[in-house]
Design a protein around this motif. Structure first.
Motif, PDB file in Angstrom:
ATOM      1  N   PRO A  25       0.810  -1.217   0.000  1.00 32.90           N
ATOM      2  CA  PRO A  25       0.000   0.000   0.000  1.00 32.90           C
ATOM      3  C   PRO A  25       0.850   1.278   0.000  1.00 32.90           C
ATOM      4  N   ASP A  26       1.983   1.288   0.727  1.00 33.29           N
ATOM      5  CA  ASP A  26       2.846   2.469   0.737  1.00 33.29           C
ATOM      6  C   ASP A  26       3.388   2.762  -0.656  1.00 33.29           C
ATOM      7  N   VAL A  27       3.823   1.731  -1.358  1.00 30.16           N
ATOM      8  CA  VAL A  27       4.376   1.896  -2.703  1.00 30.16           C
ATOM      9  C   VAL A  27       3.281   2.312  -3.681  1.00 30.16           C
ATOM     10  N   GLU A  28       2.108   1.717  -3.572  1.00 30.56           N
ATOM     11  CA  GLU A  28       0.997   2.084  -4.452  1.00 30.56           C
ATOM     12  C   GLU A  28       0.586   3.537  -4.222  1.00 30.56           C
ATOM     13  N   HIS A  29       0.645   3.981  -2.975  1.00 26.11           N
ATOM     14  CA  HIS A  29       0.348   5.388  -2.668  1.00 26.11           C
ATOM     15  C   HIS A  29       1.375   6.298  -3.336  1.00 26.11           C
ATOM     16  N   GLU A  30       2.659   5.941  -3.236  1.00 27.26           N
ATOM     17  CA  GLU A  30       3.726   6.718  -3.891  1.00 27.26           C
ATOM     18  C   GLU A  30       3.465   6.807  -5.389  1.00 27.26           C
ATOM     19  N   ARG A  31       3.066   5.698  -5.987  1.00 30.03           N
ATOM     20  CA  ARG A  31       2.776   5.654  -7.420  1.00 30.03           C
ATOM     21  C   ARG A  31       1.645   6.607  -7.786  1.00 30.03           C
ATOM     22  N   ALA A  32       0.563   6.514  -7.046  1.00 30.67           N
ATOM     23  CA  ALA A  32      -0.604   7.346  -7.347  1.00 30.67           C
ATOM     24  C   ALA A  32      -0.278   8.831  -7.214  1.00 30.67           C
ATOM     25  N   VAL A  33       0.432   9.190  -6.162  1.00 31.02           N
ATOM     26  CA  VAL A  33       0.809  10.592  -5.950  1.00 31.02           C
ATOM     27  C   VAL A  33       1.750  11.065  -7.055  1.00 31.02           C
ATOM     28  N   ALA A  34       2.732  10.240  -7.405  1.00 37.38           N
ATOM     29  CA  ALA A  34       3.696  10.630  -8.441  1.00 37.38           C
ATOM     30  C   ALA A  34       3.002  10.833  -9.788  1.00 37.38           C
ATOM     31  N   ILE A  35       2.089   9.943 -10.144  1.00 36.52           N
ATOM     32  CA  ILE A  35       1.378  10.093 -11.421  1.00 36.52           C
ATOM     33  C   ILE A  35       0.506  11.339 -11.397  1.00 36.52           C
ATOM     34  N   PHE A  36      -0.223  11.549 -10.317  1.00 35.48           N
ATOM     35  CA  PHE A  36      -1.073  12.737 -10.217  1.00 35.48           C
ATOM     36  C   PHE A  36      -0.232  14.004 -10.347  1.00 35.48           C
ATOM     37  N   ASP A  37       0.850  14.089  -9.561  1.00 40.27           N
ATOM     38  CA  ASP A  37       1.713  15.275  -9.596  1.00 40.27           C
ATOM     39  C   ASP A  37       2.351  15.459 -10.964  1.00 40.27           C
ATOM     40  N   LEU A  38       2.756  14.362 -11.580  1.00 40.09           N
ATOM     41  CA  LEU A  38       3.409  14.422 -12.883  1.00 40.09           C
ATOM     42  C   LEU A  38       2.461  14.962 -13.948  1.00 40.09           C
ATOM     43  N   VAL A  39       1.240  14.470 -13.977  1.00 42.30           N
ATOM     44  CA  VAL A  39       0.278  14.925 -14.979  1.00 42.30           C
ATOM     45  C   VAL A  39      -0.139  16.377 -14.710  1.00 42.30           C
ATOM     46  N   GLU A  40      -0.209  16.760 -13.443  1.00 40.77           N
ATOM     47  CA  GLU A  40      -0.585  18.124 -13.094  1.00 40.77           C
ATOM     48  C   GLU A  40       0.444  19.150 -13.553  1.00 40.77           C
ATOM     49  N   GLU A  41       1.732  18.823 -13.374  1.00 41.00           N
ATOM     50  CA  GLU A  41       2.777  19.785 -13.731  1.00 41.00           C
ATOM     51  C   GLU A  41       4.010  19.039 -14.209  1.00 41.00           C
ATOM     52  N   ASN A  42       4.359  19.260 -15.468  1.00 34.77           N
ATOM     53  CA  ASN A  42       5.548  18.632 -16.028  1.00 34.77           C
ATOM     54  C   ASN A  42       6.028  19.404 -17.238  1.00 34.77           C
ATOM     55  N   SER A  43       7.238  19.116 -17.610  1.00 36.76           N
ATOM     56  CA  SER A  43       7.841  19.661 -18.818  1.00 36.76           C
ATOM     57  C   SER A  43       8.516  18.490 -19.514  1.00 36.76           C
ATOM     58  N   PHE A  44       7.996  18.097 -20.671  1.00 33.62           N
ATOM     59  CA  PHE A  44       8.395  16.837 -21.291  1.00 33.62           C
ATOM     60  C   PHE A  44       8.253  16.949 -22.801  1.00 33.62           C
ATOM     61  N   ARG A  45       9.341  16.704 -23.523  1.00 33.82           N
ATOM     62  CA  ARG A  45       9.285  16.719 -24.987  1.00 33.82           C
ATOM     63  C   ARG A  45      10.357  15.798 -25.545  1.00 33.82           C
ATOM     64  N   PRO A  46       9.957  14.837 -26.376  1.00 35.06           N
ATOM     65  CA  PRO A  46      10.960  14.015 -27.063  1.00 35.06           C
ATOM     66  C   PRO A  46      11.814  14.899 -27.978  1.00 35.06           C
ATOM     67  N   VAL A  47      13.109  14.730 -27.913  1.00 35.78           N
ATOM     68  CA  VAL A  47      14.017  15.512 -28.744  1.00 35.78           C
ATOM     69  C   VAL A  47      13.753  15.190 -30.217  1.00 35.78           C
ATOM     70  N   GLY A  48      13.630  16.228 -31.021  1.00 34.80           N
ATOM     71  CA  GLY A  48      13.451  16.060 -32.455  1.00 34.80           C
ATOM     72  C   GLY A  48      12.026  15.806 -32.905  1.00 34.80           C
ATOM     73  N   ASP A  49      11.062  15.843 -31.982  1.00 32.87           N
ATOM     74  CA  ASP A  49       9.681  15.627 -32.399  1.00 32.87           C
ATOM     75  C   ASP A  49       9.212  16.830 -33.209  1.00 32.87           C
ATOM     76  N   GLU A  50       8.766  16.579 -34.413  1.00 31.17           N
ATOM     77  CA  GLU A  50       8.365  17.641 -35.334  1.00 31.17           C
ATOM     78  C   GLU A  50       6.954  18.170 -35.070  1.00 31.17           C
ATOM     79  N   LYS A  51       6.085  17.346 -34.510  1.00 31.58           N
ATOM     80  CA  LYS A  51       4.666  17.716 -34.410  1.00 31.58           C
ATOM     81  C   LYS A  51       4.264  18.340 -33.076  1.00 31.58           C
ATOM     82  N   ASP A  52       4.994  18.170 -32.042  1.00 34.68           N
ATOM     83  CA  ASP A  52       4.619  18.608 -30.689  1.00 34.68           C
ATOM     84  C   ASP A  52       3.639  17.640 -30.042  1.00 34.68           C
TER      85      ASP A  52
END
Length: 161
Positions: A25-52
């Motif tokens: 349960p502790d690890v699953e909680h960490e997972r859920a929080v990390a995914i929520f936080d990641l989707v809420e605020e992130n900066s992510f772009r594959p290098v060389g992606d032409e389309k965005d």
């Protein structure tokens, strides 16, 4: 580096390979929080992606390698990056040990003891996050906070696997 305001250089969905199995349960909680936080605020772009983006990310383990499958919002594949787990082994192992100590301390220790363990935990987490950024350099542009949240998910996958 990326344009957060337009919403194109970011993740809108993150999925972990569920075939690895469930964790505590502790690890699953960490997972859920990390995914929520990641989707809420992130900066992510594959290098060389032409389309965005925005982008979707599926993280999995295959043949003792870390797999990042990146697609667009509509599911169109963008790129898959496969990374060796070797550079992460010591950090992840040490991180697991200190996390176990931390979860135990929360239940039985004084606030000052918990704080000391948490400082060590955060230090290892920062080290793992920097290692992930280094391994993704030239493949994916991301900021440190995004790398921190992704490192948490790498650990969760490792914990399950």
């Amino acid at each position: 580096m990326t344009d957060r305001k337009s919403g194109t250089a970011r993740l809108i969905d993150v999925e972990l390979d569920e075939s690895v199995g469930r964790a505590t349960p502790d690890v699953e909680h960490e997972r859920a929080v990390a995914i929520f936080d990641l989707v809420e605020e992130n900066s992510f772009r594959p290098v060389g992606d032409e389309k965005d983006g925005p982008y979707k990310l599926k993280i999995s383990l295959a043949d003792s390698r870390l797999v990042f499958e990146i697609s667009r919002e509509d599911g169109e594949a963008v790129v898959t990056h496969i990374l060796s787990l070797t550079p992460f082994r010591r950090i992840v192992k040490d991180y697991f040990l200190i996390c176990e100590s931390y979860y135990q301390a929360i239940r039985t220790s004084t606030p000052s003891q918990i704080e000391a363990i948490d400082m060590g935990r955060r230090g290892l987490h920062d080290e793992g996050s920097q290692t992930l950024m280094d391994r993704l350099r030239g493949k994916i542009d991301l900021d440190f906070d995004t790398a921190r949240r992704l490192f948490t998910l790498v650990c969760v996958l490792h914990w399950r696997g």
